[in-house]
Design an enzyme around this catalytic site. Structure first.
Site, mmCIF file in Angstrom:
data_model
loop_
_atom_site.group_PDB
_atom_site.id
_atom_site.type_symbol
_atom_site.label_atom_id
_atom_site.label_comp_id
_atom_site.label_asym_id
_atom_site.label_seq_id
_atom_site.Cartn_x
_atom_site.Cartn_y
_atom_site.Cartn_z
ATOM 1 N N HIS A 1 6.744 -23.646 7.145
ATOM 2 C CA HIS A 1 8.067 -23.774 6.932
ATOM 3 C C HIS A 1 8.873 -24.773 7.548
ATOM 4 O O HIS A 1 10.040 -25.075 7.119
ATOM 5 C CB HIS A 1 8.598 -22.141 7.282
ATOM 6 N N LYS B 1 12.610 -27.161 6.368
ATOM 7 C CA LYS B 1 13.703 -27.587 7.258
ATOM 8 C C LYS B 1 14.587 -28.681 6.632
ATOM 9 O O LYS B 1 13.947 -29.859 6.566
ATOM 10 C CB LYS B 1 13.629 -27.593 8.423
ATOM 11 N N ARG C 1 0.865 -1.403 0.011
ATOM 12 C CA ARG C 1 -0.023 -0.086 -0.116
ATOM 13 C C ARG C 1 0.817 1.146 0.018
ATOM 14 O O ARG C 1 0.514 2.125 -0.644
ATOM 15 C CB ARG C 1 -0.813 0.041 1.158
ATOM 16 N N ASP D 1 -0.880 -21.347 16.696
ATOM 17 C CA ASP D 1 0.472 -20.861 16.164
ATOM 18 C C ASP D 1 1.517 -21.992 15.862
ATOM 19 O O ASP D 1 2.180 -22.010 15.086
ATOM 20 C CB ASP D 1 1.306 -20.125 17.152
ATOM 21 N N LYS E 1 6.813 -20.917 24.728
ATOM 22 C CA LYS E 1 7.693 -19.416 24.473
ATOM 23 C C LYS E 1 8.396 -19.388 25.791
ATOM 24 O O LYS E 1 7.775 -19.728 26.919
ATOM 25 C CB LYS E 1 6.953 -18.272 24.077
ATOM 26 N N LYS F 1 0.624 -19.579 6.774
ATOM 27 C CA LYS F 1 0.124 -19.967 7.801
ATOM 28 C C LYS F 1 -0.046 -18.763 8.762
ATOM 29 O O LYS F 1 0.356 -17.607 8.676
ATOM 30 C CB LYS F 1 0.719 -21.064 8.793
ATOM 31 N N HIS G 1 3.221 -26.898 12.982
ATOM 32 C CA HIS G 1 4.481 -27.735 12.811
ATOM 33 C C HIS G 1 4.545 -28.841 13.606
ATOM 34 O O HIS G 1 5.218 -29.781 12.921
ATOM 35 C CB HIS G 1 5.560 -26.448 13.510
HETATM 36 C C1 BG6 Z 1 6.381 -19.501 13.445
HETATM 37 C C2 BG6 Z 1 5.412 -18.939 14.705
HETATM 38 O O1 BG6 Z 1 5.441 -20.174 12.513
HETATM 39 O O2 BG6 Z 1 7.521 -20.555 13.913
HETATM 40 C C3 BG6 Z 1 6.450 -18.435 15.710
HETATM 41 O O3 BG6 Z 1 4.703 -18.235 14.168
HETATM 42 C C4 BG6 Z 1 7.730 -19.201 16.044
HETATM 43 O O4 BG6 Z 1 5.803 -18.048 16.751
HETATM 44 C C5 BG6 Z 1 8.326 -19.902 14.780
HETATM 45 O O5 BG6 Z 1 8.566 -18.490 16.765
HETATM 46 C C6 BG6 Z 1 9.372 -20.651 15.084
HETATM 47 O O6 BG6 Z 1 10.089 -21.278 13.790
HETATM 48 P P1 BG6 Z 1 11.439 -21.600 13.945
HETATM 49 O O7 BG6 Z 1 11.936 -21.790 12.596
HETATM 50 O O8 BG6 Z 1 12.332 -20.759 14.643
HETATM 51 O O9 BG6 Z 1 11.581 -22.953 14.842
#
Ligand code: BG6
Length: 523
Positions: free
Chosen positions: A207, A211, A68, A264, A365, A177, A269
């Site tokens: 993601h 890895k 934007r 999250d 976290k 995501k 994951h």
């Molecule tokens: C993300 C989450 O998808 O993955 C984050 O939204 C998290 O909260 C992150 O910190 C962790 O990814 P990685 O690759 O650092 O383990």
């Protein structure tokens, strides 16, 4: 089907290259929506720059950033360069490569809701002299999921995006995501998007699948015949899957208030890692065959009961000697928030292979270390000889797949301590990525962008995977619905979650398997 490149000498390892199967990546235009955002700076541009530098990009290609804010091409490029200097995995930035890369990058200012903007974008795309750059378009939606449908609808109306089930070339969409916030919203999102694009054109990112070590799980499991006899309920007592993070929510309080650890991390994951670790061998290495097995595994997970789950939220504490504020004091967080920053779950898989073997998943976290790993804990040795004498002091064998950092695989076995006394202790047989291959770990986004450009959806999440994962996450969250956190559910930053999770999630419905304690990853 695959041929080895040459006959190796005695000293050389036998290498089997499977890349020959990969579809050719044809020249394309990548359009990034959310070009001014954090993801573009931190991940997407560094990934594209490295692919360019390593000569993996299809030539020619173009990158157009759509956002934007008014900005010139030059202005955007210098912002990207600043980001690259900060986040690049290789330093310093190579000036010559950057200049060449940057010459293919341009900025396009527009509102996501403005039809005119898309018509103008089409004109820009159509100016490319090479027909492939006009036809092969990869739209990367690095924006909030609430904006997906509007953008996709406008792309379709303007003629930039045409629905097609042909896997070859054409237009593709990469979406980030979280894909929805529960089963209902994910279904709706899928339905809405499916009006404009075919499922084969959608690349849903998790993601973790990009890895290196997560990809290795398939190779590890299915290219080693010694493992298969171990990978089942006869041998495995339980499995622990941990993704622990030292970081708190930082500046992402607003997002996190809507997400929490379950949405999250666990919904995507952790369940993806679990699916790869536990699925049946696929019938082939094709994307659909692999994704079929992952879905089957996720669908076999029994819906967890309330006592199978522990949630937690961090209070003030210390991580690595650094003080951390409580979650409720973070910016954009409700001071009475009940959002979980920690979740642990005990999941049972109702299939022939895993019946009765608990899978313990946890993530949080502000935990003491940042580490992701999958640990297969084998059953105790029979109660004779050493086991009879040592009792619980005899370590159970385990295989740990360390996903990050310090990537590798460790087999814990017992051995004799040298000397005249008779002492047994656990010893490690360890494969370390760094030691074997040198310290080269490409960013997950490099691999994922490459696969999306090639149109290979193996490392992306199919609609039925998303939906089955949401049904588990929804059930987990439903157990807390309307319930405030109790004092036992808080944990000081820098500890391994609430007390109830550091004790075993020891529900006695089955009488073998629960971990005597979580095995905390050690960095
Ligand atoms: C993300 C989450 O998808 O993955 C984050 O939204 C998290 O909260 C992150 O910190 C962790 O990814 P990685 O690759 O650092 O383990």
């Amino acid at each position: 089907m695959f041929s080895t490149q040459h006959i190796p000498t005695k000293e050389e390892p036998r290498v089997c290259r499977l890349d020959t199967r990969r579809r050719k990546i044809t020249p394309c235009t990548i359009v990034i929506f959310g070009a001014s955002g954090d993801l573009t700076q931190r991940k997407l541009i560094p990934a594209l720059y490295h692919l360019h530098k390593e000569k993996q990009m299809p030539l020619p290609y173009r990158v157009i950033g759509f956002a934007r804010r008014p900005k010139s091409d030059e202005g955007w490029r210098s912002e990207l360069l600043e980001g690259l200097k900060r986040y690049s995995r290789t330093k310093p930035v190579d000036t010559e490569e950057w200049t060449n890369f940057a010459s293919r990058v341009r900025y396009f200012q527009g509102e996501f809701s403005d039809h005119e903007a898309y018509r103008n974008l089409k004109e820009v795309v159509d100016q490319a002299p090479e027909p492939q750059l006009r036809e092969n378009l990869l739209f990367y939606l690095a924006v909030a999921p609430t904006q997906y449908v509007e953008i996709i609808e406008n792309l379709s109306r303007s003629g930039l995006l045409k629905m097609s089930s042909a896997a070859e070339n054409g237009q593709r969409l990469v979406v980030e995501k979280p894909f929805g916030s529960d089963l209902h919203s994910a279904r709706k999102l899928c339905d809405d998007i499916s009006l404009y694009v075919h499922e084969t054109q959608i690349f849903r990112i998790d993601h973790y699948l990009g890895k290196e070590t997560v990809q290795n799980m398939m190779m590890f499991r299915f290219s080693n015949s010694v493992l298969e006899p171990l990978w089942n309920r006869q041998m495995v007592g339980h499995v622990q899957i941990t993704v622990s993070e030292k970081i708190g929510v930082g500046s992402r309080g607003g997002y996190y208030e809507e997400a929490g650890a379950t949405r999250d991390m666990l919904q995507n994951h952790l369940l993806q890692v679990m699916a790869l670790a536990a699925m049946e061998p696929p019938t082939s290495l094709e994307a659909e065959a692999i994704r079929d097995e992952k879905v089957k595994l996720i669908r076999s997970i029994r819906m967890p009961a309330a006592e199978d789950i522990v949630r937690g939220q961090y209070t003030a504490g210390e991580v690595d000697g650094e003080s951390r504020i409580a979650y409720r004091e973070e910016a954009k967080v409700d001071p009475k928030s009940n959002v979980e920053t920690f979740v642990a779950a005990r999941l049972l898989v109702d299939n022939w292979r895993w019946s009765g073997v608990p899978f313990y998943l946890r993530t949080g976290k502000n935990l003491p270390v940042s580490a992701s790993e999958v640990r297969f804990q084998f059953k105790r040795a029979p109660y004779t000889l050493f086991a009879a004498q040592c009792g619980a002091n005899l370590d159970q064998n385990s295989i740990t797949l360390r996903l990050q950092p310090d990537e590798g695989i460790t087999l814990h076995i017992n051995g004799k301590v040298p000397g005249s006394s008779t002492e047994i202790r656990p010893v490690r047989l360890r494969f370390s990525y760094d030691a074997e291959f040198g310290a080269y770990t490409p960013e997950a986004y490099e691999r994922l962008l490459l696969e999306a450009m090639a149109g290979d959806s193996t490392l992306f999440i199919r609609r039925d995977e998303v939906e089955s994962a949401w049904s588990i996450a929804d059930v987990i969250r439903s157990h807390w619905y309307g319930k405030d956190l109790t004092p036992e559910e808080f944990y000081p930053a820098g500890t391994w979650g609430p007390e109830s999770a550091t004790r075993p999630l020891n529900i006695s419905r089955i009488d073998y398997g629960p971990p005597s304690t979580w095995r905390n990853p050690v960095v």
